[in-house]
Enzyme design. Sequence first.
Site, mmCIF file in Angstrom:
data_model
loop_
_atom_site.group_PDB
_atom_site.id
_atom_site.type_symbol
_atom_site.label_atom_id
_atom_site.label_comp_id
_atom_site.label_asym_id
_atom_site.label_seq_id
_atom_site.Cartn_x
_atom_site.Cartn_y
_atom_site.Cartn_z
ATOM 1 N N SER A 29 0.825 -1.214 0.000
ATOM 2 C CA SER A 29 0.000 0.000 0.000
ATOM 3 C C SER A 29 0.855 1.258 0.000
ATOM 4 O O SER A 29 1.718 1.430 0.853
ATOM 5 C CB SER A 29 -0.872 0.054 1.260
ATOM 6 O OG SER A 29 -1.745 -1.022 1.280
ATOM 7 N N HIS A 60 -4.331 0.489 -5.085
ATOM 8 C CA HIS A 60 -3.773 -0.709 -5.711
ATOM 9 C C HIS A 60 -4.132 -0.739 -7.185
ATOM 10 O O HIS A 60 -5.289 -0.764 -7.550
ATOM 11 C CB HIS A 60 -4.307 -1.971 -5.023
ATOM 12 C CG HIS A 60 -3.822 -2.104 -3.629
ATOM 13 N ND1 HIS A 60 -2.741 -2.867 -3.309
ATOM 14 C CD2 HIS A 60 -4.250 -1.533 -2.490
ATOM 15 C CE1 HIS A 60 -2.528 -2.769 -2.015
ATOM 16 N NE2 HIS A 60 -3.431 -1.962 -1.481
ATOM 17 N N HIS A 82 -5.740 -9.071 -1.157
ATOM 18 C CA HIS A 82 -5.784 -9.218 0.309
ATOM 19 C C HIS A 82 -6.902 -10.182 0.700
ATOM 20 O O HIS A 82 -7.960 -10.209 0.067
ATOM 21 C CB HIS A 82 -6.051 -7.860 0.986
ATOM 22 C CG HIS A 82 -4.961 -6.870 0.803
ATOM 23 N ND1 HIS A 82 -4.946 -5.968 -0.238
ATOM 24 C CD2 HIS A 82 -3.835 -6.621 1.531
ATOM 25 C CE1 HIS A 82 -3.862 -5.217 -0.155
ATOM 26 N NE2 HIS A 82 -3.168 -5.590 0.906
ATOM 27 N N TYR A 84 -8.771 -9.809 3.245
ATOM 28 C CA TYR A 84 -9.951 -9.061 3.713
ATOM 29 C C TYR A 84 -10.873 -8.619 2.573
ATOM 30 O O TYR A 84 -12.017 -8.226 2.796
ATOM 31 C CB TYR A 84 -9.559 -7.848 4.576
ATOM 32 C CG TYR A 84 -8.724 -6.787 3.877
ATOM 33 C CD1 TYR A 84 -9.262 -5.921 2.942
ATOM 34 C CD2 TYR A 84 -7.373 -6.651 4.189
ATOM 35 C CE1 TYR A 84 -8.501 -4.961 2.313
ATOM 36 C CE2 TYR A 84 -6.590 -5.695 3.570
ATOM 37 C CZ TYR A 84 -7.161 -4.851 2.633
ATOM 38 O OH TYR A 84 -6.390 -3.922 2.014
ATOM 39 N N GLU A 85 -10.355 -8.676 1.340
ATOM 40 C CA GLU A 85 -11.201 -8.314 0.211
ATOM 41 C C GLU A 85 -12.174 -9.437 -0.142
ATOM 42 O O GLU A 85 -13.059 -9.257 -0.976
ATOM 43 C CB GLU A 85 -10.336 -7.984 -1.010
ATOM 44 C CG GLU A 85 -9.502 -6.725 -0.819
ATOM 45 C CD GLU A 85 -8.559 -6.495 -1.980
ATOM 46 O OE1 GLU A 85 -8.958 -5.806 -2.933
ATOM 47 O OE2 GLU A 85 -7.434 -7.006 -1.952
ATOM 48 N N ALA A 112 2.733 -2.078 4.124
ATOM 49 C CA ALA A 112 2.551 -1.033 5.131
ATOM 50 C C ALA A 112 2.124 -1.748 6.407
ATOM 51 O O ALA A 112 1.334 -2.690 6.363
ATOM 52 C CB ALA A 112 1.463 -0.066 4.679
ATOM 53 N N MET A 210 -1.950 -6.664 7.261
ATOM 54 C CA MET A 210 -3.015 -7.526 6.738
ATOM 55 C C MET A 210 -2.608 -8.222 5.446
ATOM 56 O O MET A 210 -3.458 -8.546 4.616
ATOM 57 C CB MET A 210 -4.274 -6.680 6.502
ATOM 58 C CG MET A 210 -4.741 -5.919 7.730
ATOM 59 S SD MET A 210 -6.086 -4.789 7.330
ATOM 60 C CE MET A 210 -6.174 -3.810 8.846
ATOM 61 N N SER A 211 -1.315 -8.454 5.266
ATOM 62 C CA SER A 211 -0.863 -9.054 3.993
ATOM 63 C C SER A 211 0.375 -9.911 4.211
ATOM 64 O O SER A 211 0.643 -10.362 5.317
ATOM 65 C CB SER A 211 -0.558 -7.934 2.989
ATOM 66 O OG SER A 211 0.581 -7.210 3.382
ATOM 67 N N ASN A 234 2.363 3.823 10.822
ATOM 68 C CA ASN A 234 1.645 4.392 11.973
ATOM 69 C C ASN A 234 2.010 3.582 13.208
ATOM 70 O O ASN A 234 2.437 2.445 13.078
ATOM 71 C CB ASN A 234 0.120 4.297 11.748
ATOM 72 C CG ASN A 234 -0.310 2.857 11.483
ATOM 73 O OD1 ASN A 234 -0.126 2.336 10.379
ATOM 74 N ND2 ASN A 234 -0.861 2.211 12.490
ATOM 75 N N HIS A 246 -6.722 5.026 7.455
ATOM 76 C CA HIS A 246 -6.094 4.622 6.189
ATOM 77 C C HIS A 246 -5.351 5.808 5.571
ATOM 78 O O HIS A 246 -4.321 5.643 4.921
ATOM 79 C CB HIS A 246 -7.175 4.084 5.244
ATOM 80 C CG HIS A 246 -6.634 3.541 3.957
ATOM 81 N ND1 HIS A 246 -5.717 2.508 3.907
ATOM 82 C CD2 HIS A 246 -6.876 3.876 2.659
ATOM 83 C CE1 HIS A 246 -5.418 2.249 2.640
ATOM 84 N NE2 HIS A 246 -6.104 3.065 1.860
HETATM 85 N N1 HPA Z 1 -2.735 -2.511 11.620
HETATM 86 C C1 HPA Z 1 -2.945 -3.407 10.628
HETATM 87 N N2 HPA Z 1 -2.558 -3.192 9.378
HETATM 88 C C2 HPA Z 1 -1.920 -2.033 9.090
HETATM 89 C C3 HPA Z 1 -1.672 -1.074 10.081
HETATM 90 C C4 HPA Z 1 -2.098 -1.327 11.406
HETATM 91 O O1 HPA Z 1 -1.909 -0.518 12.335
HETATM 92 N N3 HPA Z 1 -1.020 -0.041 9.463
HETATM 93 C C5 HPA Z 1 -0.875 -0.398 8.152
HETATM 94 N N4 HPA Z 1 -1.420 -1.604 7.942
#
Ligand code: HPA
Length: 274
Positions: A29, A60, A82, A84-85, A112, A210-211, A234, A246
């Site tokens: 990402s 993406h 992903h 989650y998609e 990310a 998440m990947s 973050n 996001h």
């Molecule tokens: N949690 C899960 N997935 C993420 C995060 C997070 O804080 N930041 C970027 N992808």
Amino acid sequence: MKMEQVEEVIECMRAKTRKNPKIGLILGSGLGDLAAAIAGADRIPYQSLPHFPKPTVEGHKGQFVIGRLEDQNVIAMQGRYHYYEGYSLKQVSFPVRVMKALGIEYLIVTNAAGGINTDFRPGDLMLIRDHINMLGGSPLIGANDEKTGPRFPNMSAAYQAALIDLGKKAASSIGINIREGVYLATPGPQYETPAEIRMMRALGADAVGMSTVPEVIEANHAGLKVLGISCITNMASGILNRPLSHTEVMDTARRVKENFTGLIKEIIRTIGTC
Ligand code: HPA
């Protein structure tokens, strides 16, 4: 994953590119712009290939970019699938099989991630030393074709030590600070609760995302040499007194783009020795 499906994809790709990539790159990402640095590129949208579902998420693009980077033959995935998609873990990791069939030996996976380790800061880059799979499944579940890899693949060195060393050297030679740590994969799409982050820290995770894990499992099954890099976009939930978004993830990824691109290029320039 069915080998006949992979072969159908390869047949279709061979009509669109004659290049023989040695290094595969999965761009996470906000990190997809690196694909623009690939010279003489053939671009193949996933949608133009059989057995590839349509990508959905903002940020993406969804294409293979095949060409030269730092004098090496590379294939980059600009955009990934992903869990989650709504895709299965097999669908998520399918492109790794395709890149393997095209001839790659190395896979560089990027993402990310949220920083769980409180020494980390947004904008840090982390070499993935190891991972924890909390997706609740594996892309390898189901019948195994011994020709493609072992039934019970070894995961004791899922991220190659020699490549981690190379990553450290690359970071120091371009003068950037680098972190190292354990990446934990959660299905998402919701960010974690503070209690979940405390649990993940207690389990030994330094970053959460998440990947990556499905692709790395598939790559190990396929016998590829894997390097993973997280961009800490973050601090994870509950560490700072503010909500996660996001937008923050994408803004930080954009901010570190130069360091990220420089690091990947330096790694690719020197990877032949591993
Ligand atoms: N949690 C899960 N997935 C993420 C995060 C997070 O804080 N930041 C970027 N992808």
